[in-house]
Motif scaffolding. Structure first.
Motif, short mmCIF file in Angstrom:
data_model
loop_
_atom_site.label_atom_id
_atom_site.label_comp_id
_atom_site.label_asym_id
_atom_site.label_seq_id
_atom_site.Cartn_x
_atom_site.Cartn_y
_atom_site.Cartn_z
N LEU A 174 0.11 -19.60 14.74
CA LEU A 174 1.18 -19.92 13.93
C LEU A 174 2.48 -19.19 14.58
O LEU A 174 3.53 -19.91 14.86
CB LEU A 174 1.40 -19.75 12.44
CG LEU A 174 2.45 -19.76 11.53
CD1 LEU A 174 2.92 -21.62 11.81
CD2 LEU A 174 2.47 -19.66 10.14
N ALA A 175 2.24 -17.97 15.20
CA ALA A 175 3.52 -17.26 15.65
C ALA A 175 3.68 -17.93 17.09
O ALA A 175 4.74 -18.07 17.36
CB ALA A 175 3.16 -15.78 15.79
N ASN A 183 5.37 -21.11 16.25
CA ASN A 183 6.72 -21.04 16.02
C ASN A 183 7.67 -20.44 17.09
O ASN A 183 8.78 -21.24 17.31
CB ASN A 183 6.96 -20.00 14.93
CG ASN A 183 6.44 -20.76 13.46
OD1 ASN A 183 6.59 -21.73 13.04
ND2 ASN A 183 5.89 -19.64 12.59
N LYS A 184 7.22 -19.84 18.11
CA LYS A 184 7.77 -19.53 19.25
C LYS A 184 8.12 -20.56 20.04
O LYS A 184 9.25 -20.98 20.63
CB LYS A 184 7.18 -18.19 19.75
CG LYS A 184 7.87 -18.12 21.19
CD LYS A 184 9.09 -17.33 21.07
CE LYS A 184 9.79 -16.55 22.34
NZ LYS A 184 11.15 -16.58 22.17
N SER A 204 8.34 -23.83 19.15
CA SER A 204 9.32 -24.60 18.45
C SER A 204 10.64 -24.21 18.37
O SER A 204 11.74 -24.81 18.81
CB SER A 204 8.95 -24.85 16.90
OG SER A 204 9.80 -25.44 16.34
N GLU A 205 10.78 -22.77 18.14
CA GLU A 205 12.04 -22.16 18.26
C GLU A 205 12.92 -22.15 19.61
O GLU A 205 13.80 -22.68 19.70
CB GLU A 205 11.94 -20.79 17.72
CG GLU A 205 11.80 -20.29 16.32
CD GLU A 205 11.13 -19.13 16.25
OE1 GLU A 205 11.48 -18.22 16.92
OE2 GLU A 205 10.80 -18.87 15.13
N GLN A 210 13.88 -25.85 20.29
CA GLN A 210 15.08 -26.07 19.78
C GLN A 210 16.46 -25.63 20.37
O GLN A 210 17.53 -26.35 20.20
CB GLN A 210 15.31 -25.59 18.22
CG GLN A 210 14.05 -26.31 17.54
CD GLN A 210 13.88 -27.63 17.44
OE1 GLN A 210 14.60 -28.60 17.45
NE2 GLN A 210 12.55 -28.14 17.59
N ALA A 249 8.06 -28.89 16.73
CA ALA A 249 8.39 -28.67 15.44
C ALA A 249 7.15 -29.22 14.37
O ALA A 249 6.88 -28.45 13.59
CB ALA A 249 9.80 -29.43 14.96
N ALA A 260 4.35 -26.59 14.53
CA ALA A 260 4.60 -25.37 13.87
C ALA A 260 4.62 -25.74 12.43
O ALA A 260 3.99 -24.97 11.55
CB ALA A 260 5.92 -24.69 14.36
N ALA A 261 4.93 -26.90 11.84
CA ALA A 261 5.13 -27.31 10.55
C ALA A 261 3.65 -27.45 10.05
O ALA A 261 3.66 -27.37 8.63
CB ALA A 261 5.97 -28.34 10.29
N PRO A 276 0.53 -26.08 10.89
CA PRO A 276 -0.41 -25.11 11.76
C PRO A 276 -1.71 -25.32 11.59
O PRO A 276 -2.48 -25.67 10.53
CB PRO A 276 0.00 -23.80 11.37
CG PRO A 276 0.51 -23.91 10.02
CD PRO A 276 1.12 -25.21 9.62
#
Length: 145
Positions: free
Chosen positions: A56-57, A60-61, A63-64, A67, A109, A112-113, A115
Protein backbone atom coordinates in the motif's frame (compact mmCIF):
# COMPACT_ATOMS: atom_id res chain seq x y z
CA UNK A 1 5.67 44.31 9.26
CA UNK A 2 4.41 40.72 9.27
CA UNK A 3 2.64 41.31 5.99
CA UNK A 4 5.86 42.60 4.46
CA UNK A 5 7.84 39.59 5.67
CA UNK A 6 5.11 37.27 4.40
CA UNK A 7 5.05 39.01 1.02
CA UNK A 8 8.83 38.82 0.67
CA UNK A 9 8.82 35.15 1.69
CA UNK A 10 6.05 34.35 -0.80
CA UNK A 11 7.92 36.18 -3.55
CA UNK A 12 11.14 34.34 -2.74
CA UNK A 13 9.30 31.02 -2.80
CA UNK A 14 7.62 31.80 -6.10
CA UNK A 15 10.91 32.94 -7.61
CA UNK A 16 12.75 29.83 -6.48
CA UNK A 17 9.95 27.65 -7.86
CA UNK A 18 10.25 29.36 -11.22
CA UNK A 19 13.96 28.51 -11.30
CA UNK A 20 13.31 24.81 -10.62
CA UNK A 21 14.61 22.55 -13.37
CA UNK A 22 11.68 20.68 -14.90
CA UNK A 23 14.01 18.02 -16.32
CA UNK A 24 15.43 17.30 -12.86
CA UNK A 25 11.94 17.28 -11.33
CA UNK A 26 10.53 14.82 -13.86
CA UNK A 27 13.59 12.58 -13.63
CA UNK A 28 13.23 12.50 -9.84
CA UNK A 29 9.57 11.48 -10.20
CA UNK A 30 10.45 8.77 -12.72
CA UNK A 31 13.21 7.38 -10.50
CA UNK A 32 10.89 7.34 -7.49
CA UNK A 33 8.26 5.49 -9.51
CA UNK A 34 10.90 3.04 -10.69
CA UNK A 35 11.97 2.34 -7.11
CA UNK A 36 8.37 1.79 -6.02
CA UNK A 37 7.66 -0.51 -8.98
CA UNK A 38 10.88 -2.38 -8.21
CA UNK A 39 9.78 -2.88 -4.61
CA UNK A 40 6.43 -4.22 -5.81
CA UNK A 41 8.14 -6.48 -8.35
CA UNK A 42 10.06 -8.16 -5.53
CA UNK A 43 6.74 -9.36 -4.10
CA UNK A 44 5.47 -10.54 -7.48
CA UNK A 45 8.70 -12.43 -8.18
CA UNK A 46 8.58 -14.08 -4.77
CA UNK A 47 11.82 -12.43 -3.67
CA UNK A 48 10.06 -11.03 -0.59
CA UNK A 49 7.04 -12.30 1.33
CA UNK A 50 3.89 -10.28 0.63
CA UNK A 51 3.61 -7.29 2.97
CA UNK A 52 0.24 -5.55 2.57
CA UNK A 53 1.36 -2.42 4.42
CA UNK A 54 4.45 -1.95 2.25
CA UNK A 55 2.48 -2.71 -0.92
CA UNK A 56 0.00 0.00 0.00
CA UNK A 57 2.84 2.43 0.80
CA UNK A 58 4.43 1.78 -2.60
CA UNK A 59 1.11 2.14 -4.44
CA UNK A 60 0.42 5.37 -2.56
CA UNK A 61 3.86 6.68 -3.53
CA UNK A 62 3.22 5.90 -7.19
CA UNK A 63 -0.22 7.51 -7.04
CA UNK A 64 1.07 10.62 -5.25
CA UNK A 65 3.88 11.04 -7.76
CA UNK A 66 1.51 10.43 -10.67
CA UNK A 67 -0.70 13.27 -9.45
CA UNK A 68 2.33 15.59 -9.59
CA UNK A 69 2.81 14.89 -13.29
CA UNK A 70 1.72 17.80 -15.44
CA UNK A 71 2.89 18.01 -19.03
CA UNK A 72 2.99 21.81 -19.12
CA UNK A 73 4.95 22.11 -15.89
CA UNK A 74 7.37 19.19 -16.19
CA UNK A 75 7.81 19.14 -19.97
CA UNK A 76 7.73 22.78 -21.06
CA UNK A 77 9.02 23.53 -24.54
CA UNK A 78 12.80 23.53 -24.62
CA UNK A 79 13.26 21.37 -21.53
CA UNK A 80 14.75 18.38 -23.36
CA UNK A 81 18.41 19.21 -22.88
CA UNK A 82 21.54 17.28 -22.07
CA UNK A 83 20.80 13.66 -21.21
CA UNK A 84 17.04 14.05 -21.47
CA UNK A 85 15.21 10.92 -22.58
CA UNK A 86 12.14 12.93 -23.53
CA UNK A 87 11.14 12.36 -27.12
CA UNK A 88 10.21 15.26 -29.42
CA UNK A 89 6.85 13.46 -29.75
CA UNK A 90 5.92 14.98 -26.38
CA UNK A 91 5.77 18.42 -27.97
CA UNK A 92 4.50 17.17 -31.32
CA UNK A 93 1.50 15.47 -29.70
CA UNK A 94 0.86 17.30 -26.43
CA UNK A 95 -2.75 16.12 -26.23
CA UNK A 96 -1.71 12.49 -26.64
CA UNK A 97 1.02 12.91 -24.05
CA UNK A 98 -1.35 14.53 -21.56
CA UNK A 99 -3.88 11.75 -22.20
CA UNK A 100 -1.20 9.17 -21.35
CA UNK A 101 -0.37 11.04 -18.14
CA UNK A 102 -4.06 11.30 -17.24
CA UNK A 103 -4.57 7.55 -17.73
CA UNK A 104 -1.55 6.85 -15.52
CA UNK A 105 -2.96 9.16 -12.83
CA UNK A 106 -6.33 7.40 -12.94
CA UNK A 107 -4.90 3.87 -12.87
CA UNK A 108 -2.39 4.68 -10.13
CA UNK A 109 -5.09 6.27 -7.96
CA UNK A 110 -7.38 3.26 -8.50
CA UNK A 111 -4.61 0.84 -7.51
CA UNK A 112 -3.91 2.77 -4.31
CA UNK A 113 -7.62 3.09 -3.51
CA UNK A 114 -8.16 -0.68 -3.74
CA UNK A 115 -4.94 -2.16 -2.35
CA UNK A 116 -4.33 -5.79 -3.27
CA UNK A 117 -4.79 -8.37 -0.54
CA UNK A 118 -2.36 -10.90 -2.02
CA UNK A 119 0.28 -11.42 -4.68
CA UNK A 120 -2.21 -12.39 -7.39
CA UNK A 121 -4.16 -9.18 -6.87
CA UNK A 122 -0.89 -7.25 -6.83
CA UNK A 123 0.00 -8.71 -10.21
CA UNK A 124 -3.25 -7.34 -11.63
CA UNK A 125 -2.66 -3.91 -10.09
CA UNK A 126 0.91 -3.80 -11.36
CA UNK A 127 -0.27 -4.87 -14.79
CA UNK A 128 -2.67 -1.95 -14.99
CA UNK A 129 -0.24 0.62 -13.62
CA UNK A 130 2.84 -0.77 -15.34
CA UNK A 131 1.20 -0.88 -18.76
CA UNK A 132 0.94 2.91 -18.56
CA UNK A 133 4.68 3.17 -17.98
CA UNK A 134 5.45 0.93 -20.93
CA UNK A 135 2.99 2.60 -23.28
CA UNK A 136 4.25 6.08 -22.47
CA UNK A 137 7.91 5.08 -22.62
CA UNK A 138 7.42 3.48 -26.03
CA UNK A 139 5.71 6.53 -27.48
CA UNK A 140 7.31 9.44 -25.66
CA UNK A 141 10.78 8.36 -24.53
CA UNK A 142 14.13 8.09 -26.30
CA UNK A 143 16.05 5.04 -25.18
CA UNK A 144 19.63 5.96 -24.32
CA UNK A 145 22.52 3.54 -24.57
Amino acid sequence: MRKLIFAISALALATSASFADPQEEREALMKANGRAMGALSAYVKGEKPFDAADVLAQLNKISEDAQKMDAAMLWPAGSATGNSESSPKIWEDPAGFQAAIDKFKTDAAAAAAAPPADVDALKASMGAVGSNCGTCHEAFRIKKG
